[in-house]
Design an enzyme around this catalytic site. Structure first.
Site, mmCIF file in Angstrom:
data_model
loop_
_atom_site.group_PDB
_atom_site.id
_atom_site.type_symbol
_atom_site.label_atom_id
_atom_site.label_comp_id
_atom_site.label_asym_id
_atom_site.label_seq_id
_atom_site.Cartn_x
_atom_site.Cartn_y
_atom_site.Cartn_z
ATOM 1 C CE LYS A 20 -2.188 3.377 2.530
ATOM 2 N NZ LYS A 20 -1.983 4.274 1.406
ATOM 3 C CD GLU A 32 14.024 2.630 9.527
ATOM 4 O OE1 GLU A 32 14.283 3.747 10.033
ATOM 5 O OE2 GLU A 32 14.681 1.615 9.776
ATOM 6 C CB CYS A 41 13.288 10.284 7.370
ATOM 7 S SG CYS A 41 14.001 9.151 6.203
ATOM 8 C CD GLU A 91 10.249 14.007 10.749
ATOM 9 O OE1 GLU A 91 9.168 13.418 10.846
ATOM 10 O OE2 GLU A 91 11.279 13.498 10.292
#
Ligand code: NDP
Length: 477
Positions: A171, A246, A280, A379
């Site tokens: 997905k 992750e 990231c 973040e």
């Protein structure tokens, strides 16, 4: 307009579709992509489960040939697929072609790994008994990917899953289905048996959730936000299923007084702002010692002046648009938070208009930031960087490690002593010396620690840790 459909049990199906919009030109629809349902996801899982016994026993040469063929086709079509990637995600064309080449290399690598599958034979502590240690595939692997690497992340999850004999339900992020559709089409035509690789595009809350809820999914590999990662973890524990996460980063780059100024500026500009800061592994915290601080700020802002923000497909663009309106709002909200927290806006901060309507934002640098500010702890995932002034190396290292995350950590220095000490003591999965924190090789482990990652590393031969389960067999001679 053609609807790009889902692949379930070897058949292309689906009539409901969502528009894929180009963030560099919001008038352009890149394509119509199927909007899968929970029922589609269940069917895909059932197809993957049915295909598993045969694929898990397939010959390593068959796996090698299919993975190699896919890698070769991706490489042959790198310019076309790179342009598609730039159109759907907004990274610049050279960045997008580079990512496509990397996807091809990942398939090449795992085509080779299929031929290197091996186990161990070990003597028993008891006489006349032999011990064998082998790796079995897990079963059905659920793959859930984010929008920021539309071809590389699917490649680095699909290639090892298939290499080690698993079947897959994949997905992709709803924002970027086009590259995912393209690589599934390539693998399907390369000769994968029906049901071995299934693609279900659609919403995370529907398709992703149906994967989390299924007892027939034996492992889930996820890259995305911390919030969704926690949901994957909770659901997987409930089903006693292996999972790998992750998630985010707030990666530091330390710049010491003895750094080569040009090297430090190049590394900071690249890892802070290229790919629109949407990596990231981006350096979103620059931690700079007093002696070089003013020179570094002057050189970095001069560099930022030269960077062109524009349509991702235009020659000469250094930074493409932000991926969508929601992410743009997150970025501008944090710019406002930074102002209110008392950091100094040294560069950027404004939206930009270009010839084509898109989500264009100036690269934004806050100086006089502290490590306690929200802009330094949370973040942002955009081209927004905090610069923190520190006294010396010891304070720099402590500040670099003072974060809930631990993905990548960098240092710019000409001191072997400090570089060596930093490599040993940085609390991160990846450490960079005189290099950007972003930009990694495809054949070595990737991943982090603390709040950034959970479970075994991805990529390289370490990928086997997640995609297989170890079996120890004893035989009486
Ligand atoms: P999200 O967590 O929102 O989405 C990631 C994937 O999860 C998407 O495919 C999404 O689908 C899906 N998803 C959403 N809700 C659910 C659910 N309830 N169940 C199962 N799946 C679900 O992250 P983004 O795509 O927005 O990516 C940005 C974030 O990812 C950033 O925070 C960034 O740090 C992190 N990231 C981390 C990386 C790493 O390697 N550490 C690499 C890249 C990104 P849908 O698209 O439909 O919402």
């Amino acid at each position: 307009m053609t609807i790009y459909q889902n692949l379930i049990g070897g058949e292309w199906i689906g009539s409901d579709a969502t528009e894929n919009i180009n963030p560099s030109d919001t008038n352009e629809v890149v394509g119509l992509y199927a909007d899968g349902s929970a029922e589609d996801t269940k069917n895909a899982i059932a197809a993957a489960k049915a295909a598993f016994p045969a694929w898990s026993r397939s010959g390593i040469w068959e796996r090698h040939v299919i993975l190699k063929k896919a890698g070769d086709e991706i490489m042959a079509r790198k310019d076309e697929l790179g342009a598609l990637l730039a159109r759907e995600e907004g990274k610049t064309l050279p960045e997008a072609i580079g990512e496509t080449i990397r996807a091809s290399q990942i398939f090449e690598f795992f085509a080779g790994e299929a031929l290197r599958l091996a186990g161990e034979v070990i003597p028993s502590v008891r006489p006349n008994i032999g011990v064998e240690i082998t790796r079995d595939p897990l079963g059905v692997i659920g793959i859930i990917t984010p929008w920021n690497f539309p071809i590389a992340i699917p490649a680095w999850k699909i290639a090892p899953a298939l290499c080690y004999g698993n079947t897959v339900v994949f997905k992709p992020a709803e924002l970027v289905p086009a590259c995912s559709w393209a690589i599934v089409d390539i693998l399907h035509r390369a000769g994968l048996p029906k049901g071995v690789l299934n693609l279900v595009m659609g919403k995370g809350s529907v398709v992703g959730q149906a994967m989390l809820d299924s007892p027939d999914v034996s492992g889930i590999t996820f890259t995305g936000s911390t919030g969704t990662g926690r949901r994957v973890a909770a659901a997987s524990l409930e089903h006693n299923r292996k999972f790998q996460l992750e998630m985010g980063g707030k990666n530091p780059m330390v710049v010491l007084d003895d750094a080569d100024l040009d090297v430090a500026v190049e590394a900071a500009a690249n890892s802070g702002f290229f790919s629109t800061g949407q990596r990231c592994t981006a350096s979103s915290r620059l931690i700079v010692t007093e002696g070089i601080h003013d020179k570094f700020v002057a050189a970095l802002t001069a560099k930022l002046e030269t960077l062109v923000v524009d349509n991702a497909l235009k020659a000469g663009t250094h930074i493409g648009p932000v991926v969508d309106e929601k992410q743009l709002k997150t970025d501008t909200d944090y710019i406002e938070i930074g102002r209110q927290e008392g950091a100094k806006l040294a560069f950027g901060g404004e939206l930009i208009s270009r010839e084509t309507p898109g989500f264009y934002l100036q690269p934004t640098l806050f100086t006089e930031a502290t490590n306690e500010m929200r802009i330094s702890r949370e973040e942002i995932f955009g081209p927004v960087v905090s610069l923190i002034r520190v006294k010396d190396y010891e304070e720099a290292l402590a500040t670099a490690n003072d974060t809930p995350f631990g993905l990548s950590s960098g240092i710019a220095t000409t001191s072997l002593k400090h570089a060596t000490h930093f490599k040993r003591n940085a609390e991160a999965g990846m450490v960079m010396v005189n290099l950007p924190t972003a930009g990694v090789d495809f054949h070595v482990p990737f991943g982090g620690r603390k709040g950034s990652s959970y479970g075994p590393r991805e990529q390289g031969k370490y990928a086997a840790e997640f995609y297989t389960t170890v079996k120890t067999s004893y035989t009486l001679a």
